[in-house]
Scaffold this motif. Sequence first.
Motif, PDB file in Angstrom:
ATOM      1  N   ALA A  15       0.834  -1.187   0.000  1.00 59.99           N
ATOM      2  CA  ALA A  15       0.000   0.000   0.000  1.00 59.99           C
ATOM      3  C   ALA A  15       0.866   1.231   0.000  1.00 59.99           C
ATOM      4  O   ALA A  15       2.046   1.174   0.270  1.00 59.99           O
ATOM      5  CB  ALA A  15      -0.921   0.018   1.205  1.00 59.99           C
ATOM      6  N   ALA A  16       0.280   2.347  -0.325  1.00 55.36           N
ATOM      7  CA  ALA A  16       1.057   3.564  -0.440  1.00 55.36           C
ATOM      8  C   ALA A  16       1.064   4.309   0.875  1.00 55.36           C
ATOM      9  O   ALA A  16       0.113   4.979   1.237  1.00 55.36           O
ATOM     10  CB  ALA A  16       0.466   4.440  -1.535  1.00 55.36           C
ATOM     11  N   ALA A  17       2.179   4.221   1.604  1.00 57.84           N
ATOM     12  CA  ALA A  17       2.327   4.965   2.838  1.00 57.84           C
ATOM     13  C   ALA A  17       2.286   6.452   2.527  1.00 57.84           C
ATOM     14  O   ALA A  17       2.784   6.905   1.505  1.00 57.84           O
ATOM     15  CB  ALA A  17       3.653   4.612   3.491  1.00 57.84           C
ATOM     16  N   ASN A 136       8.575   2.041  -7.310  1.00 57.06           N
ATOM     17  CA  ASN A 136       8.148   1.117  -8.369  1.00 57.06           C
ATOM     18  C   ASN A 136       6.746   0.602  -8.108  1.00 57.06           C
ATOM     19  O   ASN A 136       5.918   0.529  -9.018  1.00 57.06           O
ATOM     20  CB  ASN A 136       9.107  -0.066  -8.466  1.00 57.06           C
ATOM     21  CG  ASN A 136      10.533   0.337  -8.779  1.00 57.06           C
ATOM     22  OD1 ASN A 136      11.127   1.145  -8.067  1.00 57.06           O
ATOM     23  ND2 ASN A 136      11.108  -0.236  -9.824  1.00 57.06           N
ATOM     24  N   ILE A 137       6.461   0.247  -6.854  1.00 54.30           N
ATOM     25  CA  ILE A 137       5.147  -0.315  -6.538  1.00 54.30           C
ATOM     26  C   ILE A 137       4.134   0.775  -6.192  1.00 54.30           C
ATOM     27  O   ILE A 137       2.974   0.701  -6.595  1.00 54.30           O
ATOM     28  CB  ILE A 137       5.256  -1.346  -5.393  1.00 54.30           C
ATOM     29  CG1 ILE A 137       3.926  -2.073  -5.190  1.00 54.30           C
ATOM     30  CG2 ILE A 137       5.722  -0.714  -4.102  1.00 54.30           C
ATOM     31  CD1 ILE A 137       4.011  -3.237  -4.228  1.00 54.30           C
ATOM     32  N   PHE A 138       4.563   1.823  -5.461  1.00 54.07           N
ATOM     33  CA  PHE A 138       3.600   2.837  -5.051  1.00 54.07           C
ATOM     34  C   PHE A 138       3.039   3.619  -6.230  1.00 54.07           C
ATOM     35  O   PHE A 138       1.943   4.174  -6.147  1.00 54.07           O
ATOM     36  CB  PHE A 138       4.242   3.802  -4.055  1.00 54.07           C
ATOM     37  CG  PHE A 138       4.436   3.206  -2.683  1.00 54.07           C
ATOM     38  CD1 PHE A 138       3.972   1.945  -2.368  1.00 54.07           C
ATOM     39  CD2 PHE A 138       5.096   3.925  -1.698  1.00 54.07           C
ATOM     40  CE1 PHE A 138       4.155   1.398  -1.109  1.00 54.07           C
ATOM     41  CE2 PHE A 138       5.291   3.384  -0.430  1.00 54.07           C
ATOM     42  CZ  PHE A 138       4.820   2.127  -0.141  1.00 54.07           C
ATOM     43  N   LEU A 139       3.783   3.694  -7.347  1.00 54.67           N
ATOM     44  CA  LEU A 139       3.314   4.418  -8.525  1.00 54.67           C
ATOM     45  C   LEU A 139       2.757   3.480  -9.593  1.00 54.67           C
ATOM     46  O   LEU A 139       2.533   3.897 -10.732  1.00 54.67           O
ATOM     47  CB  LEU A 139       4.444   5.271  -9.098  1.00 54.67           C
ATOM     48  CG  LEU A 139       4.895   6.416  -8.182  1.00 54.67           C
ATOM     49  CD1 LEU A 139       6.041   7.199  -8.807  1.00 54.67           C
ATOM     50  CD2 LEU A 139       3.740   7.366  -7.862  1.00 54.67           C
ATOM     51  N   GLY A 164      -0.904  -8.460  -7.777  1.00 59.87           N
ATOM     52  CA  GLY A 164      -0.741  -7.275  -8.602  1.00 59.87           C
ATOM     53  C   GLY A 164       0.352  -7.502  -9.632  1.00 59.87           C
ATOM     54  O   GLY A 164       0.285  -8.413 -10.443  1.00 59.87           O
ATOM     55  N   ASN A 165       1.399  -6.683  -9.600  1.00 61.45           N
ATOM     56  CA  ASN A 165       2.562  -6.872 -10.469  1.00 61.45           C
ATOM     57  C   ASN A 165       3.800  -7.307  -9.683  1.00 61.45           C
ATOM     58  O   ASN A 165       4.918  -7.254 -10.208  1.00 61.45           O
ATOM     59  CB  ASN A 165       2.859  -5.577 -11.234  1.00 61.45           C
ATOM     60  CG  ASN A 165       1.907  -5.373 -12.390  1.00 61.45           C
ATOM     61  OD1 ASN A 165       1.745  -6.241 -13.240  1.00 61.45           O
ATOM     62  ND2 ASN A 165       1.234  -4.237 -12.403  1.00 61.45           N
ATOM     63  N   TYR A 172       8.395  -6.842  -3.856  1.00 60.67           N
ATOM     64  CA  TYR A 172       7.640  -6.108  -2.842  1.00 60.67           C
ATOM     65  C   TYR A 172       8.586  -5.535  -1.796  1.00 60.67           C
ATOM     66  O   TYR A 172       9.381  -6.275  -1.206  1.00 60.67           O
ATOM     67  CB  TYR A 172       6.641  -7.070  -2.202  1.00 60.67           C
ATOM     68  CG  TYR A 172       5.856  -6.499  -1.051  1.00 60.67           C
ATOM     69  CD1 TYR A 172       4.974  -5.442  -1.238  1.00 60.67           C
ATOM     70  CD2 TYR A 172       5.981  -7.037   0.229  1.00 60.67           C
ATOM     71  CE1 TYR A 172       4.238  -4.939  -0.182  1.00 60.67           C
ATOM     72  CE2 TYR A 172       5.241  -6.540   1.287  1.00 60.67           C
ATOM     73  CZ  TYR A 172       4.373  -5.488   1.080  1.00 60.67           C
ATOM     74  OH  TYR A 172       3.647  -4.994   2.124  1.00 60.67           O
ATOM     75  N   PRO A 173       8.550  -4.212  -1.537  1.00 60.94           N
ATOM     76  CA  PRO A 173       9.425  -3.583  -0.540  1.00 60.94           C
ATOM     77  C   PRO A 173       8.942  -3.872   0.878  1.00 60.94           C
ATOM     78  O   PRO A 173       8.284  -3.063   1.516  1.00 60.94           O
ATOM     79  CB  PRO A 173       9.333  -2.095  -0.882  1.00 60.94           C
ATOM     80  CG  PRO A 173       7.960  -1.935  -1.459  1.00 60.94           C
ATOM     81  CD  PRO A 173       7.675  -3.223  -2.206  1.00 60.94           C
ATOM     82  N   PHE A 174       9.295  -5.017   1.379  1.00 60.17           N
ATOM     83  CA  PHE A 174       8.736  -5.540   2.617  1.00 60.17           C
ATOM     84  C   PHE A 174       8.911  -4.552   3.785  1.00 60.17           C
ATOM     85  O   PHE A 174       9.988  -4.009   3.990  1.00 60.17           O
ATOM     86  CB  PHE A 174       9.430  -6.858   2.968  1.00 60.17           C
ATOM     87  CG  PHE A 174       8.543  -7.814   3.700  1.00 60.17           C
ATOM     88  CD1 PHE A 174       8.383  -7.730   5.070  1.00 60.17           C
ATOM     89  CD2 PHE A 174       7.859  -8.797   3.009  1.00 60.17           C
ATOM     90  CE1 PHE A 174       7.565  -8.602   5.739  1.00 60.17           C
ATOM     91  CE2 PHE A 174       7.045  -9.688   3.669  1.00 60.17           C
ATOM     92  CZ  PHE A 174       6.894  -9.591   5.042  1.00 60.17           C
TER      93      PHE A 174
END
Length: 380
Positions: A15-17, A136-139, A164-165, A172-174
């Motif tokens: 999720a986008a912090a 990469n993931i948040f956008l 997702g992707n 995933y940025p754990f």
Amino acid sequence: MQTPLSLGLAAVLAAAAHTAQAEITLFEGDSTRFSADGYINAFYVNTEVDAADSRFDRRQSRVKMGFLPNWIGFNASREVGALTLAARSSFWVTINDSDDNGTETGIDVRQFYGTIEGDWGEVLVGKDFGLFARSNIFLDQLLSGHGQVSDTLGLVDFGGVSFGNIGSGYPYPFPSAQITYRTPKAGGLRLAAGIFDPVHTADESPLGRRYEEAPRFESELTWETTLGGIDVYTWLNGQYQTSENSDDDVDEVTSRGLGYGVQAAMGSLTLSASGFNAKGINAFFTNNVGNAALREVDSDGYLLQGGYRFGANRVALSFGETEDEQSGLEFQTRGLALFHDINDYLTLVGEVNRHDITALDGGSDVEQTDTVALGVTMSW
């Protein structure tokens, strides 16, 4: 090939912090503010699996979450002289119980941190998402959509979110324990750099103990500007760690990763391209899924996306790919999604995607998964 991977399972809670679409102020006064935000979503999902072994071909219907889970978050801040002291906690839940336990749904704490901010920048202490692969993931333009649910990865029947992707464009940025400093924004530039609780990546040994002499280091440099009427956001992020064993017969493992990308918004059109390269890091999760096996392996991937907004609608087209040397597989996800805003807080989503897994050493098909997802998301 029916080999479900325990890829951290609930760890897919991406999720986008700091990017809640809205929030509710519960208290404000005396230099103190307290607010809450949240996100709810559910999808009807129909997935058709075409496996290399036709015995595992099937079509499965589900009602479940999409790429993002459901969460509620709480935020607090207080002005103390020249400093702003703030904190965030967020609690993430699934909406699906298991076949074996009718009340298995649990609470997963993805964020629990405090920040100290002044004219000199900001220090974050606690648990938050990592910096490597963060933008990469948040956008990802399909972040609030559904994404792939490969049966080979055990996701068709999984009680948590889809991938997702993840694994077909970026890892995933754990969320990890960290102490991270962020500079003030200057000329559109901002640097974040931090030390993170390391993860074991060296092999176990009956004659020794694994150890890390230094923490894991992660950083991200971002730059945002406007060029010729085009809003541009670029990023470069990375991770570095070494893991050893007191048994000299066990090799030291150096883990390093590099992520990068650019997003350009031109009126109603948004285009983005990102990629990563990693060594000694799991291709799906930056914490190596808690698996301490030797991971001197390479993986790389990229994600290409375009989005267009017209009125209350937004359409997004996506293609992502990851090559994973450890498994010897290539993962590809193609997606097309339509988002229709009923209002600022309520959105309807329709998505179709195809996920392909092929062998790197000859291109033989392992699985093709086609998914149609229809859902609703609510945020506050």
